[in-house]
Enzyme design. Structure first.
Site, PDB file in Angstrom:
ATOM      1  N   LYS A  12       0.817  -1.220   0.000  1.00  0.00           N
ATOM      2  CA  LYS A  12       0.000   0.000   0.000  1.00  0.00           C
ATOM      3  C   LYS A  12       0.859   1.282   0.000  1.00  0.00           C
ATOM      4  O   LYS A  12       2.064   1.226   0.297  1.00  0.00           O
ATOM      5  CB  LYS A  12      -0.926  -0.030   1.218  1.00  0.00           C
ATOM      6  CG  LYS A  12      -1.979  -1.146   1.170  1.00  0.00           C
ATOM      7  CD  LYS A  12      -2.980  -0.952   2.305  1.00  0.00           C
ATOM      8  CE  LYS A  12      -4.012  -2.046   2.330  1.00  0.00           C
ATOM      9  NZ  LYS A  12      -5.052  -1.799   3.340  1.00  0.00           N
ATOM     10  N   TYR A  52     -12.451  -2.144  -4.074  1.00  0.00           N
ATOM     11  CA  TYR A  52     -12.944  -2.380  -2.709  1.00  0.00           C
ATOM     12  C   TYR A  52     -14.474  -2.413  -2.643  1.00  0.00           C
ATOM     13  O   TYR A  52     -15.040  -2.186  -1.569  1.00  0.00           O
ATOM     14  CB  TYR A  52     -12.411  -1.313  -1.767  1.00  0.00           C
ATOM     15  CG  TYR A  52     -11.029  -1.566  -1.188  1.00  0.00           C
ATOM     16  CD1 TYR A  52     -10.691  -2.786  -0.588  1.00  0.00           C
ATOM     17  CD2 TYR A  52     -10.067  -0.563  -1.186  1.00  0.00           C
ATOM     18  CE1 TYR A  52      -9.437  -3.007  -0.024  1.00  0.00           C
ATOM     19  CE2 TYR A  52      -8.809  -0.775  -0.617  1.00  0.00           C
ATOM     20  CZ  TYR A  52      -8.504  -1.997  -0.044  1.00  0.00           C
ATOM     21  OH  TYR A  52      -7.270  -2.214   0.534  1.00  0.00           O
ATOM     22  N   ASN A 115      -1.981   0.138   6.832  1.00  0.00           N
ATOM     23  CA  ASN A 115      -1.512  -1.148   7.363  1.00  0.00           C
ATOM     24  C   ASN A 115      -0.600  -1.896   6.381  1.00  0.00           C
ATOM     25  O   ASN A 115      -0.442  -3.101   6.455  1.00  0.00           O
ATOM     26  CB  ASN A 115      -2.689  -2.006   7.838  1.00  0.00           C
ATOM     27  CG  ASN A 115      -3.657  -2.345   6.728  1.00  0.00           C
ATOM     28  OD1 ASN A 115      -3.481  -1.895   5.603  1.00  0.00           O
ATOM     29  ND2 ASN A 115      -4.664  -3.142   7.024  1.00  0.00           N
ATOM     30  N   HIS A 118      -2.228  -5.415   1.587  1.00  0.00           N
ATOM     31  CA  HIS A 118      -3.548  -6.032   1.413  1.00  0.00           C
ATOM     32  C   HIS A 118      -3.339  -7.440   0.888  1.00  0.00           C
ATOM     33  O   HIS A 118      -2.391  -7.688   0.144  1.00  0.00           O
ATOM     34  CB  HIS A 118      -4.378  -5.230   0.396  1.00  0.00           C
ATOM     35  CG  HIS A 118      -5.597  -5.975  -0.077  1.00  0.00           C
ATOM     36  ND1 HIS A 118      -6.771  -5.976   0.634  1.00  0.00           N
ATOM     37  CD2 HIS A 118      -5.799  -6.775  -1.152  1.00  0.00           C
ATOM     38  CE1 HIS A 118      -7.652  -6.745   0.009  1.00  0.00           C
ATOM     39  NE2 HIS A 118      -7.083  -7.235  -1.079  1.00  0.00           N
ATOM     40  N   GLU A 129      -9.533 -10.209  -7.777  1.00  0.00           N
ATOM     41  CA  GLU A 129      -8.522  -9.179  -7.527  1.00  0.00           C
ATOM     42  C   GLU A 129      -7.318  -9.341  -8.459  1.00  0.00           C
ATOM     43  O   GLU A 129      -6.726  -8.353  -8.890  1.00  0.00           O
ATOM     44  CB  GLU A 129      -8.085  -9.234  -6.056  1.00  0.00           C
ATOM     45  CG  GLU A 129      -9.213  -8.794  -5.122  1.00  0.00           C
ATOM     46  CD  GLU A 129      -8.853  -8.819  -3.642  1.00  0.00           C
ATOM     47  OE1 GLU A 129      -9.720  -8.478  -2.825  1.00  0.00           O
ATOM     48  OE2 GLU A 129      -7.708  -9.183  -3.294  1.00  0.00           O
TER      49      GLU A 129
HETATM   50  P1  CMP Z   1      -7.435  -4.490   3.634  1.00  0.00           P
HETATM   51  O1  CMP Z   1      -6.987  -5.858   3.929  1.00  0.00           O
HETATM   52  O2  CMP Z   1      -6.817  -3.785   2.487  1.00  0.00           O
HETATM   53  O3  CMP Z   1      -9.028  -4.523   3.391  1.00  0.00           O
HETATM   54  C1  CMP Z   1      -9.849  -3.412   3.638  1.00  0.00           C
HETATM   55  C2  CMP Z   1      -9.166  -2.321   4.392  1.00  0.00           C
HETATM   56  O4  CMP Z   1     -10.010  -1.406   5.059  1.00  0.00           O
HETATM   57  C3  CMP Z   1      -8.332  -2.920   5.500  1.00  0.00           C
HETATM   58  O5  CMP Z   1      -7.231  -3.592   4.952  1.00  0.00           O
HETATM   59  C4  CMP Z   1      -8.009  -1.675   6.331  1.00  0.00           C
HETATM   60  O6  CMP Z   1      -6.832  -1.031   5.919  1.00  0.00           O
HETATM   61  C5  CMP Z   1      -9.194  -0.756   6.040  1.00  0.00           C
HETATM   62  N1  CMP Z   1      -9.992  -0.455   7.225  1.00  0.00           N
HETATM   63  C6  CMP Z   1     -10.185   0.762   7.757  1.00  0.00           C
HETATM   64  N2  CMP Z   1     -10.978   0.701   8.833  1.00  0.00           N
HETATM   65  C7  CMP Z   1     -11.302  -0.586   9.010  1.00  0.00           C
HETATM   66  C8  CMP Z   1     -12.089  -1.288   9.974  1.00  0.00           C
HETATM   67  N3  CMP Z   1     -12.708  -0.659  10.980  1.00  0.00           N
HETATM   68  N4  CMP Z   1     -12.191  -2.632   9.858  1.00  0.00           N
HETATM   69  C9  CMP Z   1     -11.571  -3.284   8.834  1.00  0.00           C
HETATM   70  N5  CMP Z   1     -10.821  -2.661   7.889  1.00  0.00           N
HETATM   71  C10 CMP Z   1     -10.675  -1.331   7.974  1.00  0.00           C
END
Ligand code: CMP
Length: 136
Positions: A12, A52, A115, A118, A129
């Site tokens: 990311k 998403y 984070n 993904h 995806e």
């Molecule tokens: P990712 O695995 O990319 O999938 C969706 C993303 O939403 C997740 O990682 C997080 O970075 C983001 N996100 C933000 N807020 C939340 C939340 N409360 N719960 C889950 N995902 C979240």
């Protein structure tokens, strides 16, 4: 029994920006993932919304799409036995604060949004995806 799978991984914007891409790719390789394809791209907000889509009803959807389209990312096809589950284990919990020691998100993640990585969460989503980034 062997269950070779492919999964989509994204490094990311927060990690690309901090020049962590090579280090994170090394973590995948050291954990016996083959990186079959990779590309560095910057996607638009509407592309992020499509990617998403599954989260469109979530309160964090807009911020999530803004974020994924905010800078360059690296999309990769990872292959390994049980790649989908193995990648999710290696990434750790979505929230870096809750991720186990030794996981990518624990080591590199900044927040639940930033984070660092993904990974696809199911076979069906992995196919979708992978197609999203690599179908041409
Ligand atoms: P990712 O695995 O990319 O999938 C969706 C993303 O939403 C997740 O990682 C997080 O970075 C983001 N996100 C933000 N807020 C939340 C939340 N409360 N719960 C889950 N995902 C979240």
């Amino acid at each position: 029994m062997s269950n070779i799978q492919q999964t989509l991984s994204i490094i990311k914007p927060d990690a690309v920006e901090r020049n962590l891409s090579e280090e994170i790719k090394k973590v995948f390789k050291n954990n016996n993932f083959n990186i079959l394809k990779e590309k560095k791209v910057k996607i638009s907000k509407s592309e992020a919304e499509k990617f998403y889509q599954i989260h469109q009803t979530k309160p964090f959807y807009n911020d999530l799409c803004e974020y994924l389209s905010s800078g360059p990312i690296i999309a990769m096809i990872l292959e390994k036995n049980d790649a989908i589950l193995e990648n999710r284990k290696l990434m750790g919990a979505t929230d870096p604060l809750k991720a186990d020691i030794g996981t990518i998100r624990k080591k590199y993640g900044i927040s639940i949004d930033k984070n660092s990585v993904h990974g696809s969460d199911s076979e069906e989503n992995a196919k979708k995806e992978i197609d999203f980034f690599f179908k041409d």
